[in-house]
Scaffold this motif. Structure first.
Motif, mmCIF file in Angstrom:
data_model
loop_
_atom_site.group_PDB
_atom_site.id
_atom_site.type_symbol
_atom_site.label_atom_id
_atom_site.label_comp_id
_atom_site.label_asym_id
_atom_site.label_seq_id
_atom_site.Cartn_x
_atom_site.Cartn_y
_atom_site.Cartn_z
ATOM 1 N N ILE A 264 55.213 6.744 32.391
ATOM 2 C CA ILE A 264 55.991 7.519 31.411
ATOM 3 C C ILE A 264 55.117 7.892 30.214
ATOM 4 O O ILE A 264 55.140 9.024 29.721
ATOM 5 N N GLY B 27 54.137 11.575 30.056
ATOM 6 C CA GLY B 27 54.768 12.251 28.924
ATOM 7 C C GLY B 27 53.753 12.849 27.962
ATOM 8 O O GLY B 27 53.944 13.955 27.440
ATOM 9 N N SER B 28 52.653 12.127 27.720
ATOM 10 C CA SER B 28 51.613 12.651 26.824
ATOM 11 C C SER B 28 50.966 13.901 27.393
ATOM 12 O O SER B 28 50.734 14.891 26.681
ATOM 13 N N VAL C 120 52.280 16.013 29.681
ATOM 14 C CA VAL C 120 53.242 17.116 29.704
ATOM 15 C C VAL C 120 53.448 17.681 28.308
ATOM 16 O O VAL C 120 53.459 18.913 28.105
ATOM 17 N N LEU C 121 53.599 16.804 27.320
ATOM 18 C CA LEU C 121 53.793 17.277 25.948
ATOM 19 C C LEU C 121 52.553 18.042 25.452
ATOM 20 O O LEU C 121 52.686 19.048 24.739
#
Length: 374
Positions: free
Chosen positions: A9, A13-14, A16-17
């Motif tokens: 995650i 998440g990093s 994708v962001l």
């Protein structure tokens, strides 16, 4: 299961962001570039996409790493690696942004003065190039120092390094004397307007164009596609020819050796006709006169003009070739000749005495009118 999902995650998440923020920023820069065609700044800033994404990803991972409490046994090593990546990518991004700003400023200046003062534009281009190299070097040194300071061993040795800075400076100055002299010579060339990128120079008998100037060396692109690399200190310590200094206009000289009976006035008129049909001639001036004489020939000199060094070469070769062709077709008697005369023999010669080289005169081969009559 939690130990497996949490890293996925955080890392996923990093990433994708980072991609979303980078895409949004690139979209805004692209739209700004389409709206403002008068400035290339927004298009140049897009060149920093990769370091920008690295900065975002490293910053997000560095911030979320502590909060997620991942790999606590290797917390110090992972954190230091992320910090090093963040410092390096940030330095890369700063260099790209500075290059975009400087290049934009130069392009505006060049577009406004390219036709009025091209020599000034080349001077500013040389200065901008060297300034960008200095900025890149300074940013790189600061980034490397910042990376080293992340290690406790280097922080502990900082006090001793500062205490011995004077001795180290003296030793480094002596060891790098040649490098430092070239570096200061580079600054002198950039801001002293001695030579600029694009100038036509003659160095050690080699004619070419200055292609690159750095803080330590200079590259000359010769007419035959060779590249001569020389230390910049050469141009501050030895004389050289700069054909682009001041105005690029030049005067060229063409020489011929002709017979004494050559029609000089007709050659003068033919020179005018040749130049009128030569596109490289700038129309400023021309002249033809006899500059010297020898027992067998006249030396005739023609002066021609052109707007720069390339055109003056074209004019000279065209005038030389067409004038010789015209003389050969219309006035062949005007071309230089080798005069021969009958040999003068002593009165006591009887025709049978061998010469000094042992060959009888009857067996010697003569050419033209040089053979004596018996």
């Amino acid at each position: 299961m939690e130990n497996l999902l949490r890293p996925l995650i955080v890392v996923g998440g990093s990433v994708v962001l980072t991609l979303v923020i980078a895409w949004a920023t690139d979209f805004l820069l692209r739209k700004a570039d389409e709206r403002h065609h008068e400035t290339p700044l927004w298009g140049l800033l897009r060149r920093g996409r990769i370091p920008y994404q690295l900065v975002l990803c490293a910053a997000l991972l560095r911030g979320l790493y502590d909060e997620a409490q991942l790999l606590q046994s290797r917390d110090e090593g992972v954190g230091r690696v992320l910090t090093l990546v963040l410092i390096g990518s940030a330095a890369w991004l700063v260099i790209r942004i500075a290059a975009a700003i400087v290049e934009t400023s130069y392009s505006r200046y060049a577009s406004a003065r390219a036709n009025r003062d091209p020599a000034r534009v080349r001077r500013v281009r040389t200065q901008v190039t060297l300034i960008m190299r200095v900025v890149s070097a300074v940013v790189g040194v600061v980034a490397a120092a910042s990376m080293l300071l992340t290690f406790p061993a280097f922080r502990a040795a900082g006090a001793s390094l500062l205490a011995s800075a004077g001795i180290l400076g003296i030793v480094a100055g002596v060891a790098a004397q040649s490098t430092l002299s070239n570096m200061f010579a580079g600054f002198q060339i950039a801001f002293g307007d001695m030579v600029r990128i694009g100038d036509t120079v003659v160095v050690d008998g080699e004619w070419g164009t200055v292609e690159e100037i750095t803080l330590t060396f200079l590259t000359v692109h010769t007419w035959d596609e060779r590249r001569i690399t020389m230390p910049v200190s050469y141009f501050t310590s030895k004389p050289f020819e700069n054909w682009s200094r001041g105005t690029p206009q030049m005067t060229g000289i063409v020489f011929w050796h002709v017979d004494h009976t050559a029609p000089v006035d007709a050659m003068r008129e033919k020179l005018r006709d040749i130049l009128r049909e030569c596109p490289a001639w700038d129309g400023r001036a021309y002249n033809l006169c006899v500059t010297d004489t020898t027992p067998s020939t006249l030396q005739v000199r023609a002066l021609v003009t052109a707007k720069d060094a390339d055109d003056i070469w074209t004019v000279r070769v065209a005038v030389r070739e067409q004038m010789v062709r015209w003389l050969a077709d219309e006035h062949p008697y005007a071309l230089p000749r080798v005069n021969t005369a009958d040999a003068l023999l002593p009165p006591s010669w009887n025709g049978h005495r061998p010469s000094q080289d042992g060959v009888p005169p009857q067996q010697r081969r003569y050419h033209g009118s040089a053979r004596p009559e018996r």
